[in-house]
Design a protein around this motif. Structure first.
Motif, PDB file in Angstrom:
ATOM      1  N   ARG A  28      34.328  30.839   0.197  1.00  0.00           N
ATOM      2  CA  ARG A  28      35.490  30.737   1.085  1.00  0.00           C
ATOM      3  C   ARG A  28      36.785  30.650   0.280  1.00  0.00           C
ATOM      4  N   THR A  29      36.688  30.025  -0.905  1.00  0.00           N
ATOM      5  CA  THR A  29      37.825  29.969  -1.822  1.00  0.00           C
ATOM      6  C   THR A  29      37.403  30.606  -3.134  1.00  0.00           C
ATOM      7  N   ALA A  30      38.351  30.674  -4.088  1.00  0.00           N
ATOM      8  CA  ALA A  30      38.109  31.416  -5.325  1.00  0.00           C
ATOM      9  C   ALA A  30      36.845  30.936  -6.031  1.00  0.00           C
ATOM     10  N   SER A  31      36.061  31.876  -6.535  1.00  0.00           N
ATOM     11  CA  SER A  31      34.861  31.601  -7.305  1.00  0.00           C
ATOM     12  C   SER A  31      34.772  32.633  -8.412  1.00  0.00           C
ATOM     13  N   TRP A  67      29.571  36.026  -7.178  1.00  0.00           N
ATOM     14  CA  TRP A  67      28.796  34.989  -6.505  1.00  0.00           C
ATOM     15  C   TRP A  67      27.395  34.866  -7.108  1.00  0.00           C
ATOM     16  N   ALA A  68      26.764  33.756  -6.749  1.00  0.00           N
ATOM     17  CA  ALA A  68      25.359  33.534  -7.091  1.00  0.00           C
ATOM     18  C   ALA A  68      24.700  32.832  -5.922  1.00  0.00           C
ATOM     19  N   SER A  69      23.414  33.086  -5.715  1.00  0.00           N
ATOM     20  CA  SER A  69      22.693  32.447  -4.616  1.00  0.00           C
ATOM     21  C   SER A  69      21.217  32.366  -4.955  1.00  0.00           C
ATOM     22  N   ALA A  70      20.513  31.548  -4.205  1.00  0.00           N
ATOM     23  CA  ALA A  70      19.060  31.437  -4.323  1.00  0.00           C
ATOM     24  C   ALA A  70      18.530  30.825  -3.047  1.00  0.00           C
ATOM     25  N   ALA A  71      17.368  31.294  -2.588  1.00  0.00           N
ATOM     26  CA  ALA A  71      16.727  30.703  -1.414  1.00  0.00           C
ATOM     27  C   ALA A  71      15.826  29.542  -1.809  1.00  0.00           C
ATOM     28  N   GLU A  72      15.011  29.747  -2.822  1.00  0.00           N
ATOM     29  CA  GLU A  72      14.108  28.700  -3.293  1.00  0.00           C
ATOM     30  C   GLU A  72      13.981  28.793  -4.809  1.00  0.00           C
ATOM     31  N   SER A 114      29.076  25.299  -8.343  1.00  0.00           N
ATOM     32  CA  SER A 114      29.847  25.313  -7.103  1.00  0.00           C
ATOM     33  C   SER A 114      28.894  25.610  -5.965  1.00  0.00           C
ATOM     34  N   GLU A 115      29.265  25.197  -4.760  1.00  0.00           N
ATOM     35  CA  GLU A 115      28.428  25.432  -3.597  1.00  0.00           C
ATOM     36  C   GLU A 115      29.316  25.532  -2.365  1.00  0.00           C
ATOM     37  N   GLU A 116      28.903  26.354  -1.419  1.00  0.00           N
ATOM     38  CA  GLU A 116      29.659  26.503  -0.181  1.00  0.00           C
ATOM     39  C   GLU A 116      29.109  25.504   0.836  1.00  0.00           C
ATOM     40  N   SER A 117      29.451  24.207   0.641  1.00  0.00           N
ATOM     41  CA  SER A 117      28.866  23.139   1.456  1.00  0.00           C
ATOM     42  C   SER A 117      29.289  23.230   2.907  1.00  0.00           C
ATOM     43  N   THR A 118      30.486  23.765   3.188  1.00  0.00           N
ATOM     44  CA  THR A 118      30.941  23.856   4.578  1.00  0.00           C
ATOM     45  C   THR A 118      30.108  24.838   5.391  1.00  0.00           C
TER      46      THR A 118
END
Length: 629
Positions: A45-48, A136-141, A19-23
């Motif tokens: 923004r929505t369920a994750s 959530w999960a995230s990464a810069a590079e 999933s990704e928060e493209s907006t």
């Protein structure tokens, strides 16, 4: 030479995510744009929910040996904690994870290594958020490491060479480790997860649950002790005493029963890189350690758990223990090989070429015990007691660093009082910064090291472990390791008879930090096809016994015998409390056995032991834990 794995060029790569928060412009592609200020973030923004994954398509199959994770710098949310990495050639068949672990909740770039493999698709799976702040999960590079050009790994017949399990990532570089009750492994680094320096008053620790594979991290600050480069000892009641290091006079105690750290009295002398061991009396002896707390001769001292006090031993000078290191006492009194003996005495087996007996009564006394055969000084070599009063010493170099290591190995028998030294067969490779682990059957596994020791370097690494057999006096090559294990590495015998090997580095923004480990399955557990051998099961055993006691042990089948291996702690390759004690036993019935605990606490010093049953072909059981004394 061990080359550094290069970063693969990212041209044409494609990133996709669960999933990704493209907006919010947090698309998966942002991990490949070369800008740390932009990030991929799972939908928020929505369920994750977790787990979340990020997959890199290299467009063609390539040789891959690691993943570099750059966390977001603008905010903590979404930093990945527990993770796994999976590989695929077609994007459909993924197989088992090549590495699992946990990353620290900070901004530092994380390099996760694993065995070199061919893959087109690399998937990073986030199993938890590092600070449990949300789903959530995230990464810069994201970068990937290519083939460092190592020789192809040698595996061979598993029943001869053993096998390595997948890489296990840690949220720190495990520079010290200790096996805990409940099938857990305690590790620690320094004030930082990947660096040392100063006297900062706190330490980064991590505990791995060997049953689930999960790793939890904690910063220990309540004792005011930066426990980098300390002395370590397992006390008679199972607590761990950690002394000196970056905070040179401090002492701390970890109690696995309460999972709590507490302060112990300061030592009379500040030390780091000292030698230390638990005695037959239950006291703890330490000597040397001029790496920290001043460069000067440092006489021995004794800690009593009964009085909770340290006592100086002015007649146990550090001078008899010194090597002829060109750096002087700063390096010459480091990492003494010490073994508890009867009557509160200690046998000093090295690394100096000269050996000594130490009497810890009163003001102490040191008696010359001769030389270790034709051995030179062997700093950063290793020594382990593989049988009652019998010690194997191996490897090392005449200086702490930048001197050729040796292949030579010796046996030292102290059962008669006067040591008997014999040169055994050489190892296949010269090694310093090496770990050795005694196994339940009396063989000794030798892990890692460099042929030309240089701290924080992976050059001249030895990636092929060896197994020494006391019956033949010879070493056998084992399956190749995926990762160098040199300066600041550890190795421990685990309760299931396997061996943990990990760490190396702890040098900040260097290319040789190894915040990970692997578990080795020895040959005695494997059939030629790699399947596990049937192994005996201990069905009944006491949890405690006094010295000299006869104990009844139940098994699910007939066995050949039993052995005890003292649970111990290791740092900087030094594990002085480690020893194996074979037990005298008789069969009451095919599944019931009477074994006798040695009455002499110099043979089996008080403390926690792993009790193994061995069948007629030498396959050990999973251990039961037994406290002696």
């Amino acid at each position: 030479m061990i080359p550094t794995a290069p970063k693969l060029p990212r041209d044409g790569w494609v990133a996709t995510a669960s999933s990704e928060e493209s907006t919010a412009d947090n698309a998966a592609a942002r991990v490949l744009d070369g800008d740390r200020a932009t990030i991929w973030h799972s939908r928020w923004r929505t369920a994750s929910s977790l787990p979340q994954w990020l997959t890199i398509d290299l467009r063609t199959a390539q040789r891959v040996s690691g993943l570099v994770y750059t966390p977001r710098a603008d905010h903590r949310n979404g930093r990945i904690g527990r993770y796994e990495i999976r590989l695929s050639l077609d994007g459909t068949a993924w197989g088992a994870p090549v590495v699992t672990g946990m990353m620290a909740d900070d901004e530092t770039v994380k390099t996760i290594g694993f065995a070199v493999s061919s893959a087109r698709y690399v998937r990073l799976v986030a199993l938890s958020e590092a600070g449990d702040r949300g789903p959530w999960a995230s990464a810069a590079e994201i970068d990937l490491l290519g083939d460092p050009g190592l020789p192809p790994p040698t595996q061979g017949d598993p029943s001869v060479a053993g096998v390595w399990g997948p890489t296990i990532g840690f949220p720190l570089v495990p520079a010290a480790s200790a096996v805990l009750p409940g099938n857990k492994l305690l590790t620690w680094a320094a004030y930082a997860v990947d660096n040392f320096g100063g006297a900062n008053g706190y330490t980064q620790t991590a505990v791995m649950d060997l049953t689930t594979g999960q790793v939890s991290r904690r910063q220990v600050a309540n004792t005011g002790h930066d426990m980098f480069c300390p002395g370590t000892s397992m006390l008679a009641d199972g607590r761990i005493l950690v002394t000196g290091g970056s905070n040179a006079t401090k002492s701390s105690i970890y109690d696995p029963r309460t999972d709590a750290w507490s302060s112990a009295p300061d030592m009379t002398v500040g030390r780091g890189y000292q030698g230390q061991t638990t005695l037959s009396t239950g006291e703890v002896f330490t000597v040397g350690g001029s790496w920290s707390g001043g460069r000067k001769a440092k006489a021995g001292e004794l800690y009593s758990p009964k009085t909770n006090k340290w006592r100086s031993l002015p007649n146990v000078s550090a001078a008899p223990f010194l090597t002829a290191d060109p750096a002087g006492v700063y390096r010459a009194d480091n990492h003494a090989w010490l073994f508890a003996a009867s009557g509160g005495r200690v046998f000093h087996a090295g690394p100096s070429a000269k050996m000594n007996w130490v009497d810890t009564a009163g003001q102490g006394k040191v008696t010359d015990a001769g030389t270790r055969g034709d051995s030179r000084d062997a700093m950063n070599g290793n020594a382990v007691m593989y049988d009652i009063g019998k010690i194997l010493t191996l490897g090392g170099a005449p200086a702490y660093e930048k001197a050729d290591a040796t292949k030579a190995a010796y046996t030292v028998d102290i059962t008669g009082g006067t040591p008997t030294v014999r040169r055994t067969a050489d190892m296949a490779a010269a090694r310093a910064y090496v770990n050795s682990v005694v196994l339940p059957d009396g063989t000794v596994m030798v892990v890692g090291g460099q042929s030309y020791p240089v701290p924080f370097s992976d050059q001249t690494s030895v990636l092929v472990p060896e197994l020494w057999n006391p019956a033949t006096g010879k070493f056998t090559k084992l399956a190749t390791m995926a990762t160098p294990r040199n300066y600041h590495s550890v190795a421990n015998l685990l309760p299931d008879g396997t061996v943990f090997s990990g760490g190396g580095g702890l040098c900040g923004k260097c290319a040789t930090n190894h915040p990970d480990g692997q578990i080795f399955v020895p040959p005695y557990l494997l059939n030629p096809d790699g399947s596990r051998k049937p192994r005996p099961v201990i069905t009944a055993a006491p949890v405690a016994a006094a010295g000299g006691a006869a104990v009844t042990i139940g098994t699910d089948r007939a066995v050949k015998g039993f052995s005890l291996v003292r649970i111990s702690a290791v740092t900087h390759s030094v594990d002085n409390d480690q020893r194996r004690v074979p037990l005298s036993s008789t069969a009451i019935s095919p599944t019931s056995h009477r074994a006798v605990i040695p009455s002499d606490p110099g043979i089996a010093p008080p403390g926690n032991y792993l009790l193994f049953a061995l069948d007629n072909v030498g396959t050990p059981s999973v251990a039961a834990q037994l406290r002696i004394g």
